[in-house]
Every structure is written in structure tokens, then in C-alpha cells.
Design a protein around this motif. Structure first.
Motif, PDB file in Angstrom:
ATOM      1  N   ALA A  66      -5.165   2.091   2.606  1.00 28.25           N
ATOM      2  CA  ALA A  66      -4.644   2.061   3.975  1.00 28.25           C
ATOM      3  C   ALA A  66      -5.099   3.311   4.706  1.00 28.25           C
ATOM      4  CB  ALA A  66      -3.123   1.978   3.970  1.00 28.25           C
ATOM      5  N   ASP A  67      -5.281   3.186   6.012  1.00 23.81           N
ATOM      6  CA  ASP A  67      -5.660   4.334   6.845  1.00 23.81           C
ATOM      7  C   ASP A  67      -4.445   5.159   7.256  1.00 23.81           C
ATOM      8  OD1 ASP A  67      -8.381   3.747   6.782  1.00 23.81           O
ATOM      9  OD2 ASP A  67      -8.215   2.390   8.493  1.00 23.81           O
ATOM     10  N   THR A  68      -3.273   4.513   7.281  1.00 25.75           N
ATOM     11  CA  THR A  68      -2.031   5.197   7.636  1.00 25.75           C
ATOM     12  C   THR A  68      -0.975   4.854   6.598  1.00 25.75           C
ATOM     13  OG1 THR A  68      -1.283   3.343   8.998  1.00 25.75           O
ATOM     14  CG2 THR A  68      -2.517   5.093  10.118  1.00 25.75           C
ATOM     15  N   ILE A  69       0.074   5.639   6.552  1.00 27.63           N
ATOM     16  CA  ILE A  69       1.168   5.374   5.614  1.00 27.63           C
ATOM     17  C   ILE A  69       2.097   4.346   6.261  1.00 27.63           C
ATOM     18  CG2 ILE A  69       3.112   6.374   4.364  1.00 27.63           C
ATOM     19  CD1 ILE A  69       1.619   9.047   4.439  1.00 27.63           C
ATOM     20  N   THR A  93      -5.722  16.337   1.149  1.00 31.37           N
ATOM     21  CA  THR A  93      -6.607  17.456   0.844  1.00 31.37           C
ATOM     22  C   THR A  93      -6.960  18.137   2.159  1.00 31.37           C
ATOM     23  OG1 THR A  93      -8.638  16.166   1.060  1.00 31.37           O
ATOM     24  CG2 THR A  93      -7.593  16.203  -1.125  1.00 31.37           C
ATOM     25  N   LYS A  94      -7.801  19.139   2.097  1.00 30.57           N
ATOM     26  CA  LYS A  94      -8.219  19.807   3.337  1.00 30.57           C
ATOM     27  C   LYS A  94      -9.039  18.883   4.222  1.00 30.57           C
ATOM     28  CE  LYS A  94     -12.298  21.876   1.246  1.00 30.57           C
ATOM     29  NZ  LYS A  94     -13.006  23.102   0.954  1.00 30.57           N
ATOM     30  N   ASN A  95      -9.566  17.804   3.642  1.00 32.28           N
ATOM     31  CA  ASN A  95     -10.343  16.818   4.405  1.00 32.28           C
ATOM     32  C   ASN A  95      -9.481  15.724   5.019  1.00 32.28           C
ATOM     33  OD1 ASN A  95     -12.700  18.170   3.685  1.00 32.28           O
ATOM     34  ND2 ASN A  95     -12.860  17.003   1.776  1.00 32.28           N
ATOM     35  N   GLY A  96      -8.194  15.724   4.726  1.00 28.75           N
ATOM     36  CA  GLY A  96      -7.298  14.715   5.281  1.00 28.75           C
ATOM     37  C   GLY A  96      -6.628  13.891   4.197  1.00 28.75           C
ATOM     38  N   MET A  97      -6.101  12.741   4.604  1.00 32.09           N
ATOM     39  CA  MET A  97      -5.370  11.869   3.690  1.00 32.09           C
ATOM     40  C   MET A  97      -6.316  10.925   2.976  1.00 32.09           C
ATOM     41  SD  MET A  97      -2.320   9.145   4.508  1.00 32.09           S
ATOM     42  CE  MET A  97      -3.332   7.707   4.749  1.00 32.09           C
ATOM     43  N   SER A  98      -6.096  10.744   1.695  1.00 38.61           N
ATOM     44  CA  SER A  98      -6.853   9.760   0.924  1.00 38.61           C
ATOM     45  C   SER A  98      -6.389   8.367   1.327  1.00 38.61           C
ATOM     46  CB  SER A  98      -6.623   9.970  -0.571  1.00 38.61           C
ATOM     47  OG  SER A  98      -7.165   8.907  -1.300  1.00 38.61           O
ATOM     48  N   GLN A  99      -7.307   7.410   1.339  1.00 37.40           N
ATOM     49  CA  GLN A  99      -6.937   6.034   1.682  1.00 37.40           C
ATOM     50  C   GLN A  99      -6.210   5.338   0.542  1.00 37.40           C
ATOM     51  OE1 GLN A  99     -10.797   4.446   2.894  1.00 37.40           O
ATOM     52  NE2 GLN A  99      -9.923   4.150   4.942  1.00 37.40           N
TER      53      GLN A  99
END
Length: 110
Positions: A66-69, A93-99
């Protein structure tokens, strides 16, 4: 315990916390219904609530993309069956949320 919603009183008295969902006037001549209740077993509110029968002994873990929770309070349709969610775990992570998300679910008995 009490609750004050921040509203100013119209009768000229100082604001005060509410402890019940009904307030009786000082001279017992009138009462007003307050727009909330802190009761756990409020029978009026319980009539409007949807209560699902879940099988608490059958806990399932699903991983999904998913792109969002998603809203963890929603009813989830997984493989044609209804589930309620206990929790959803996301990795950041520092790169954002894992899908890749992981959720713990209980089946709804129908």
C-alpha cells in the motif's frame, strides 16, 4: 474525571467540567442534555454502534502492499472474508515509508 468542551456558558456562570451527560439546574427546575458521555456502557450510544462478533482465538497475519496506511478501524475484506484489524505495522527509513505493510487481523463471524 470530568470533561470541558471549551464552550462558554450562557447563564453567566464560570465554565466547568461535565461529569455526566445530563446537567440539572441548581433550583431543580430544568435540565439540559450534554452532547457527550464518558460512560462505558451508555445504552443510547450502544444502540447506534456496530458490534462485530470476532473469533479472538483465530489471529491471522497478512502482509500487503500500500502507498498509505489504511484506517485500522475499518472492516477489511481479505480473500473474500471480513476481518477486523488489531494493528498495522509500517517500516520507515530516511527514504520514506516502505510499501510492504504487515497487519494482524481477526475474522468476523457472520
Amino acid at each position: 474525571m470530568g470533561w470541558w468542551d471549551g464552550a462558554q456558558t450562557l447563564n453567566g456562570k464560570l465554565p466547568h467540567p461535565y461529569v455526566e451527560n445530563i446537567e440539572i439546574a441548581e433550583e431543580w427546575s430544568n435540565y439540559s442534555n450534554i452532547h457527550f458521555s464518558m460512560r462505558i456502557n451508555n445504552s443510547i450510544q450502544n444502540r447506534r454502534r456496530t458490534v462485530h462478533a470476532i473469533n479472538s482465538k483465530l489471529k491471522k497475519t497478512f502482509k500487503f502492499l500500500a502507498d498509505t496506511i489504511p484506517d485500522s478501524r475499518a472492516v477489511f475484506f481479505i480473500r473474500g472474508k471480513k476481518y477486523l484489524c488489531e494493528k498495522i505495522t509500517a517500516t520507515f527509513t530516511k527514504n520514506g515509508m516502505s510499501q510492504l505493510l504487515k497487519g494482524i487481523f481477526y475474522p468476523i463471524e457472520e
